[in-house]
Design an enzyme around this catalytic site. Structure first.
Site, short mmCIF file in Angstrom:
data_model
loop_
_atom_site.label_atom_id
_atom_site.label_comp_id
_atom_site.label_asym_id
_atom_site.label_seq_id
_atom_site.Cartn_x
_atom_site.Cartn_y
_atom_site.Cartn_z
N GLY A 48 1.23 -1.10 -0.34
CA GLY A 48 -0.14 0.28 -0.09
C GLY A 48 1.20 0.76 0.35
CG ASN A 79 -4.41 3.65 9.86
OD1 ASN A 79 -4.28 5.36 8.78
ND2 ASN A 79 -3.63 3.69 10.34
CB CYS A 113 5.27 2.72 11.17
SG CYS A 113 3.71 3.02 10.42
CB SER A 144 -1.35 -3.31 1.20
OG SER A 144 -0.19 -4.15 1.79
CD GLN A 184 -6.13 -1.16 7.87
OE1 GLN A 184 -8.03 -1.83 8.19
NE2 GLN A 184 -5.45 -1.03 8.25
#
Ligand code: PLP
Length: 386
Positions: A71, A152, A328, A200, A180
């Site tokens: 993504g 997200n 992340c 993704s 998402q």
């Protein structure tokens, strides 16, 4: 020790049928799709079959689907190519976007001097549609609107049809990050009227390292990665054929099982909301997360009524995996950009945000484990505050 996985917005377990299909290809189809001999042609046929199957799910043409590694790559390519190749001089976006969109836009703003406008965000995390409408009336600069389909962290859904219509009426390009939502909603790219989207595989029980970008036929973006000219020149590099086959299979299963998985996951989310309210006094939910119409059914963003930056570690000790922000930044216990946008520093110091995200594999027992652990942590904080 129990192991409870409630971090499906970060990534998902690969579906056994996807693994099976990928292993078959790994064993039997190792040719390079660019080779002209039979081994290459077999790989090329699989590649194009996967593209066709994916395109069908979105009422798109196969020539509008470009395979990428993830993504992040899809979003970077779309945004940067819009500026480099399509003459975009103004970007309208928001601080609620995923880091890969935020950083792509920051990069463009610093290097190319492109005008960037981040929309006002309301307390519930939704964008200011009337501000967008006003801004789009000025069509003196070619504009790209980049707004994610679902957030997200909060799960908030964008009214994608409304934004697409506004963009069409005002000749702006529209990119929506669908990482998402793909596989959880039936999306018709033509009917929605979007120009660009991203996907993704690892978010839909497929492999990591495979994704695609959708670019409407008329848009003509150019490559970021130069080389052998794969993906019709847009993305050079030998194609990840196993990953692409896995992506197509995971998408096929997600769409086939969509209504049964949705029903199951909605039940889990509803149970989680009710149990949290019953067992944790003062608990509430961030953004539109508890609104079933306006948020992703796979995400619940909890607002605990006490400040505990170590909460994900405490949950981990109990074998429960959740997230305090996007993947992340999890582990760093840093306040995310989304929370900073929604709350004042004072508010942040009195609460703990926690994202739990579900898949078809979750059970009510998983929720019981989460809620009982959170209730113990909450009672500790309530004792300290007495
Ligand atoms: N966009 C959104 C909304 C996401 O949630 C993520 C991943 O968390 C990405 C983009 C990046 O996707 P990938 O992990 O495939 O690079």
């Amino acid at each position: 020790m129990q192991k409870v996985y409630l971090d499906n917005a970060a990534t998902t377990a690969i579906h056994p049928q996807v693994i099976e299909e990928m292993v078959t290809v790994m064993k039997n189809c190792y040719g390079n799709p660019s080779s002209t001999h039979v081994f290459g042609r077999e790989a090329k046929a699989l590649l194009e079959l996967s593209r066709k199957k994916i395109a069908q799910q979105f009422n798109a043409s196969p020539s509008e689907i470009y395979f990428t590694s993830c993504g992040t790559e899809s979003n970077n390519t779309i945004i940067k190519s819009c500026v480099n190749d399509l003459g975009v001089k103004r970007i309208i976006s928001s601080y609620m976007e995923h880091k890969c969109v935020l950083e792509s836009i920051n990069d463009i703003e610093n290097r190319n001097g492109i005008e960037v406008i981040r929309l006002n965000i309301f307390k519930d995390g939704s964008i200011d549609y009337s501000q967008l409408e006003d801004l789009l009336k000025d069509d003196s600069k070619k504009t790209l609107v980049s707004l994610m389909h679902a957030n997200n962290e909060l799960g908030n859904l964008l009214d994608v049809e409304r934004v697409a219509k506004l963009c069409q009426e005002n000749k702006a390009l529209f990119h929506t990050d669908t990482v998402q939502t793909i596989g959880h909603y039936k999306l018709d790219f033509q009917e929605l009227g979007i120009d660009f989207a991203s996907c993704s595989a690892h978010k839909i029980h497929g492999p990591k390292g495979a994704g695609f970008l959708y670019a409407k036929k008329s848009t003509h973006i150019k490559p970021l990665i130069a080389g052998g000219g794969q993906e019709r020149g847009l993305r050079s590099g030998t194609e990840n054929i196993y990953g692409i086959v896995g992506l197509a299979k995971s998408l096929e299963i997600s769409i086939e099982e969509l209504s049964s998985h949705k029903k199951h996951i909605e039940g889990i989310k509803e149970y989680a909301i009710n149990q949290l309210k019953l067992n944790i006094p003062g608990v509430s939910f961030n953004g539109l997360s508890a609104d079933f119409e306006k948020s992703l059914y796979t995400v619940l963003s909890i607002k605990l009524p006490f400040h505990d930056p170590l909460i994900s570690f405490e949950l981990e000790l109990a074998g429960i995996a959740v997230s305090q922000g996007s993947a992340c930044s999890s582990g760093a216990a840093k306040v995310s950009k989304v929370m900073e946008t929604l709350y004042t520093e004072e508010e942040i110091n009195q609460m703990t945000p926690l994202r739990v995200s579900f898949s078809y594999l979750n059970t009510k027992e998983d929720i019981d484990a989460l809620v009982s652990t959170l209730a113990k942590i909450a009672s500790k904080h309530q004792l300290v505050n007495l």
